[in-house]
Motif scaffolding. Sequence first.
Motif, PDB file in Angstrom:
ATOM      1  N   VAL A   1      -0.367  -2.947  -6.781  1.00  0.00           N
ATOM      2  CA  VAL A   1      -1.039  -3.849  -7.716  1.00  0.00           C
ATOM      3  C   VAL A   1      -2.490  -3.431  -7.854  1.00  0.00           C
ATOM      4  CG1 VAL A   1       0.491  -5.800  -7.235  1.00  0.00           C
ATOM      5  CG2 VAL A   1      -1.577  -5.478  -5.846  1.00  0.00           C
ATOM      6  N   ASP A   2      -3.192  -4.029  -8.795  1.00  0.00           N
ATOM      7  CA  ASP A   2      -4.612  -3.751  -8.971  1.00  0.00           C
ATOM      8  C   ASP A   2      -5.402  -4.451  -7.866  1.00  0.00           C
ATOM      9  OD1 ASP A   2      -3.987  -2.327 -11.205  1.00  0.00           O
ATOM     10  OD2 ASP A   2      -4.527  -3.913 -12.627  1.00  0.00           O
ATOM     11  N   SER A   3      -6.207  -3.687  -7.171  1.00  0.00           N
ATOM     12  CA  SER A   3      -6.998  -4.241  -6.075  1.00  0.00           C
ATOM     13  C   SER A   3      -7.978  -5.285  -6.599  1.00  0.00           C
ATOM     14  CB  SER A   3      -7.759  -3.114  -5.383  1.00  0.00           C
ATOM     15  OG  SER A   3      -8.526  -3.607  -4.312  1.00  0.00           O
ATOM     16  N   GLY A   4      -8.082  -6.389  -5.871  1.00  0.00           N
ATOM     17  CA  GLY A   4      -9.014  -7.441  -6.232  1.00  0.00           C
ATOM     18  C   GLY A   4      -8.509  -8.410  -7.276  1.00  0.00           C
ATOM     19  N   LYS A   5      -7.334  -8.150  -7.845  1.00  0.00           N
ATOM     20  CA  LYS A   5      -6.751  -9.040  -8.840  1.00  0.00           C
ATOM     21  C   LYS A   5      -5.676  -9.909  -8.189  1.00  0.00           C
ATOM     22  CE  LYS A   5      -9.006  -7.445 -12.437  1.00  0.00           C
ATOM     23  NZ  LYS A   5      -9.926  -8.281 -13.230  1.00  0.00           N
ATOM     24  N   ASN A   6      -5.630 -11.173  -8.574  1.00  0.00           N
ATOM     25  CA  ASN A   6      -4.618 -12.077  -8.037  1.00  0.00           C
ATOM     26  C   ASN A   6      -3.314 -11.934  -8.799  1.00  0.00           C
ATOM     27  OD1 ASN A   6      -6.388 -13.401  -6.115  1.00  0.00           O
ATOM     28  ND2 ASN A   6      -7.395 -14.271  -7.911  1.00  0.00           N
ATOM     29  N   TYR A   7      -2.190 -12.069  -8.069  1.00  0.00           N
ATOM     30  CA  TYR A   7      -0.864 -11.910  -8.662  1.00  0.00           C
ATOM     31  C   TYR A   7       0.021 -13.112  -8.326  1.00  0.00           C
ATOM     32  CZ  TYR A   7      -1.640  -7.099 -10.162  1.00  0.00           C
ATOM     33  OH  TYR A   7      -2.104  -5.976 -10.815  1.00  0.00           O
TER      34      TYR A   7
ATOM     35  N   SER B   1       1.523 -11.332   1.382  1.00  0.00           N
ATOM     36  CA  SER B   1       0.116 -10.962   1.550  1.00  0.00           C
ATOM     37  C   SER B   1      -0.248  -9.909   0.516  1.00  0.00           C
ATOM     38  CB  SER B   1      -0.145 -10.425   2.967  1.00  0.00           C
ATOM     39  OG  SER B   1       0.607  -9.235   3.186  1.00  0.00           O
ATOM     40  N   GLN B   2      -1.513  -9.871   0.181  1.00  0.00           N
ATOM     41  CA  GLN B   2      -2.031  -8.852  -0.727  1.00  0.00           C
ATOM     42  C   GLN B   2      -3.229  -8.213  -0.054  1.00  0.00           C
ATOM     43  OE1 GLN B   2      -2.851 -10.157  -4.726  1.00  0.00           O
ATOM     44  NE2 GLN B   2      -4.019  -8.325  -5.232  1.00  0.00           N
ATOM     45  N   LYS B   3      -3.068  -6.946   0.299  1.00  0.00           N
ATOM     46  CA  LYS B   3      -4.136  -6.203   0.964  1.00  0.00           C
ATOM     47  C   LYS B   3      -4.448  -4.966   0.140  1.00  0.00           C
ATOM     48  CE  LYS B   3      -2.853  -7.793   5.595  1.00  0.00           C
ATOM     49  NZ  LYS B   3      -2.406  -7.383   6.957  1.00  0.00           N
ATOM     50  N   GLY B   4      -5.647  -4.940  -0.395  1.00  0.00           N
ATOM     51  CA  GLY B   4      -6.021  -3.810  -1.245  1.00  0.00           C
ATOM     52  C   GLY B   4      -5.127  -3.758  -2.473  1.00  0.00           C
ATOM     53  N   SER B   5      -4.458  -2.640  -2.654  1.00  0.00           N
ATOM     54  CA  SER B   5      -3.595  -2.447  -3.828  1.00  0.00           C
ATOM     55  C   SER B   5      -2.117  -2.639  -3.493  1.00  0.00           C
ATOM     56  CB  SER B   5      -3.813  -1.047  -4.411  1.00  0.00           C
ATOM     57  OG  SER B   5      -3.479  -0.054  -3.442  1.00  0.00           O
ATOM     58  N   LYS B   6      -1.805  -3.345  -2.396  1.00  0.00           N
ATOM     59  CA  LYS B   6      -0.407  -3.557  -1.996  1.00  0.00           C
ATOM     60  C   LYS B   6      -0.104  -5.054  -1.896  1.00  0.00           C
ATOM     61  CE  LYS B   6       0.761   0.775  -1.536  1.00  0.00           C
ATOM     62  NZ  LYS B   6       1.751   1.396  -2.441  1.00  0.00           N
TER      63      LYS B   6
END
Length: 285
Positions: A197-203, A134-139
């Motif tokens: 990670v950068d918030s709002g960016k897909n990884y 999961s990606q929540k905010g900058s994590k």
Amino acid sequence: MLHAAAPRQALLLSALLCHLAAGYENLPRAVNITWSSINFKTILQWQPKPSDYFYTVEIHGQRSDVKRKCILTSETECDVTDVLRNVKETYTAHILSVKPAEMDNFEEPPFAVSEKFTPYSQTVIGKPEIKDYSQKGSKLNVVFKDPFTPYLFPNGSFQSIQDIFQHDLEYKLYYWKDQSSGKKDVTTRSRNFEVSVDSGKNYCFYVQGIIPSRTENRNGQESTVLCTSVGRSISDEYGTEVFIILAVIGVAVITLAIVLPVVLCKRKKAKKTRAVREKELLNGV
């Protein structure tokens, strides 16, 4: 008479042994012997395919008794996983070329010897399984599972590679911004990662097992590459091509909306003009 019979028996025995030895000498020996091992499941392979003879595999350990596998097989591979349970021991394989009637004879059949193999230092670490992410905010959080081995605990459950390697095993998470080539990595001995990670960016990311103490086969197989979809736009998902297609469709629709009424209007006027002319011609007659 007893003294006369003894030389004859010795002569017959000698002739029999010579016959058996001659039969063995004509049998091809195995070549190109290789060990293939992933997560301690180990397959021995060789060539050539036998025609009028068979193979028998003997596994020789440095500190263990000789064990036979795949007795009188016509195949050119043998699963030897169950006789390599002491994974830190070093083994060699003897591949015997034999004929069924000669298996119990005194004469040793021709055989080929493999290179040495130590499962603990040579088996390949298989792909970890991504259980959740999961990606929540900058994590970015990634949870994964160890590959299992063929070996069992006393309770019947399978041992994982972590159960065998313990502190010798590490995992790396490689991650990067979607559609970017710049990779970052972090290491853990647990079964989950949390990275900033950068918030709002897909990884995108993958996980890989590593044995730092090894000189060879240090890096295991890579897990499946997965990508997050936080704020993923159509452009991220399908690329700029979709916008070109949509733009072409949009222009076509607008053009049709403008041109069609004009064409219809002209056709209507032309029809009206024809009707007037036809009426005038009739009145003139």
